[in-house]
Design an enzyme around this catalytic site. Structure first.
Site, mmCIF file in Angstrom:
data_model
loop_
_atom_site.group_PDB
_atom_site.id
_atom_site.type_symbol
_atom_site.label_atom_id
_atom_site.label_comp_id
_atom_site.label_asym_id
_atom_site.label_seq_id
_atom_site.Cartn_x
_atom_site.Cartn_y
_atom_site.Cartn_z
ATOM 1 N N CYS A 98 6.720 -23.713 -10.985
ATOM 2 C CA CYS A 98 7.110 -24.572 -11.635
ATOM 3 C C CYS A 98 7.257 -24.265 -13.017
ATOM 4 O O CYS A 98 7.926 -24.189 -13.835
ATOM 5 C CB CYS A 98 6.559 -26.075 -11.669
ATOM 6 S SG CYS A 98 7.633 -27.023 -10.464
ATOM 7 N N CYS A 119 -22.053 -22.183 5.439
ATOM 8 C CA CYS A 119 -21.483 -23.484 4.997
ATOM 9 C C CYS A 119 -22.400 -24.461 5.951
ATOM 10 O O CYS A 119 -22.779 -25.413 5.370
ATOM 11 C CB CYS A 119 -20.201 -23.496 5.081
ATOM 12 S SG CYS A 119 -18.938 -22.560 4.027
ATOM 13 N N HIS A 159 10.236 -34.655 -12.137
ATOM 14 C CA HIS A 159 9.346 -35.232 -11.041
ATOM 15 C C HIS A 159 9.437 -36.680 -11.395
ATOM 16 O O HIS A 159 9.022 -37.424 -10.468
ATOM 17 C CB HIS A 159 7.961 -34.548 -10.862
ATOM 18 C CG HIS A 159 8.229 -33.175 -10.710
ATOM 19 N ND1 HIS A 159 8.614 -32.856 -9.229
ATOM 20 C CD2 HIS A 159 7.989 -31.979 -11.100
ATOM 21 C CE1 HIS A 159 8.497 -31.517 -9.039
ATOM 22 N NE2 HIS A 159 8.510 -30.983 -10.228
ATOM 23 N N HIS A 183 -24.307 -28.014 5.080
ATOM 24 C CA HIS A 183 -23.565 -29.098 5.535
ATOM 25 C C HIS A 183 -23.202 -29.461 6.824
ATOM 26 O O HIS A 183 -22.504 -30.548 7.236
ATOM 27 C CB HIS A 183 -21.844 -28.731 4.933
ATOM 28 C CG HIS A 183 -21.978 -28.633 3.243
ATOM 29 N ND1 HIS A 183 -22.164 -29.549 2.349
ATOM 30 C CD2 HIS A 183 -21.818 -27.382 2.491
ATOM 31 C CE1 HIS A 183 -22.149 -28.854 1.192
ATOM 32 N NE2 HIS A 183 -21.854 -27.797 1.381
#
Lengths: 251, 106
Positions: free
Chosen positions: A212, A74, A179, A78
């Site tokens: 959830c 990477c 929520h 970068h």
């Protein structure tokens, strides 16, 4: 005619955008952190006690490790993540022009692996992918979440919002029923909280989402499914302006 | 990719009681779990942790299967002299990790 259709469509999208920001009044938004007991907050605050930092450290070494047929790391493209990756997590998921759809951080890492490192993708939930994602996201710590405002992205945000509002599953619940309407209450002893993804992805937002969805006894989605990325997009737009806490600890 | 996080105060006054915090990355597989196919997942845990202060052992702990992943061990000691803390974790399958931290005592 086509011009007017475009204008109308844009207007609808803008209206949807405004409505999306109004679910919980801005001044009542609270990070999941504020729902935690002081002991748990202390774990997150101390980098030597926060288990999330173990993944960040692993991610840091993976960042420099060469991979794939291209034999690139990477860092080879970068460079220093503390500058190149600063603020990246704060604006993800982002639009990928080639795919024509939004991608989250995990998918971006795997796209990078495929396109530039010529390496095999890392599996969702694998230690390496979690570590790299946590490491990249940690570079945006304490920065405000600033969702990407690219026009192409907005229909996907709207889809995510629809998902959030839609009742589903055997319990016939939508995300919003807990929520938005009941965030100040408890569910089986745990705080419900406001669905503001400030501290992820260390505990993997999608794992949370899938949990959830299972809780609503609804049909679940695979990791990285377009529906979940759209939902993540919408959730980030809810949390616009709030500070990134990654790697966060949540009970 | 084992890694440790250590928190030892950099400086202390002689006689101060200081807190040492250690966090070691480890899966702590209990050996009691089974795969979907019914096979036992073999035990893989850290079995022992020791801390030496300038070579002298000041803390030791035995770890067991009921201890959660990434064991966080914290304890107190009295800062007596400047020097080095050496930490060592030993576990199943030849697991052995070391870390150290220095302290200056005034």
């Amino acid at each position: 005619m086509r011009f007017f259709v475009t204008i109308f469509f844009t207007a609808v999208l803008i209206a949807a955008g405004i409505a999306a920001a109004g679910e919980i009044p801005l001044n009542e938004r609270r990070s999941g952190y504020t729902f935690m007991a002081p002991d748990t907050q202390a774990i997150q605050d101390d980098d030597t006690a926060n288990p999330g930092m173990l993944w960040v450290l692993d991610g840091e070494s993976l960042w420099k490790k060469k991979a794939g047929t291209a034999n690139k790391s990477c860092a080879d493209c970068h460079n220093d993540a503390s500058t190149s990756m600063k603020g990246v997590a704060a604006r993800y998921p982002a639009f990928d022009m080639t795919l024509g759809r939004p991608v989250n951080l995990e998918q971006r890492i795997n796209l990078c692996r495929a396109r530039h490192q010529e390496a095999s993708p890392l599996a969702y939930e694998s230690r390496d992918l979690l570590a790299l994602t946590a490491f990249v996201a940690e570079q945006s710590r304490k920065m405000a979440i600033t969702p990407d405002t690219t026009a192409e992205l907005q229909p996907f945000v709207a889809n995510g919002r629809d998902f959030f509002m839609k009742r589903q599953g055997q319990l016939n619940l939508g995300c919003t029923n807990c929520h938005d309407d009941n965030w100040d209450k408890h569910l089986a002893g745990s705080a419900v909280t406001q669905a503001l993804p400030t501290g992820y992805p260390i505990y993997r937002l999608e794992r949370r989402l899938r949990n959830c969805i299972t809780g609503m006894r609804a049909q679940n989605y695979d990791y990285g499914a377009p529906e979940l990325v759209e939902l993540e997009l919408y959730l980030m737009s809810r949390a616009a302006g709030m500070k990134i806490e990654t790697p966060a600890v949540r009970p | 990719m084992a890694s440790a996080l250590i928190n030892v105060p950099k400086k202390a006054k002689r006689g101060d009681v200081i807190e040492i915090k250690t966090l070691m990355s480890h899966i702590m597989e209990t050996g009691y779990r089974h795969t979907a196919a019914g096979q036992v997942v073999p035990r893989d845990i850290i079995t022992s942790f020791t801390c030496r202060y300038n070579g002298e052992e000041i803390f030791r702990a035995d770890l067991f299967p009921a201890i959660a992943a990434n064991p966080f061990i914290t304890f107190f000691t009295t800062a007596t002299e400047s020097g080095k803390f050496d930490f060592e974790w030993i576990g199943d399958n030849g697991f052995s990790e070391k870390a150290s931290a220095t302290i200056s005592v005034e």
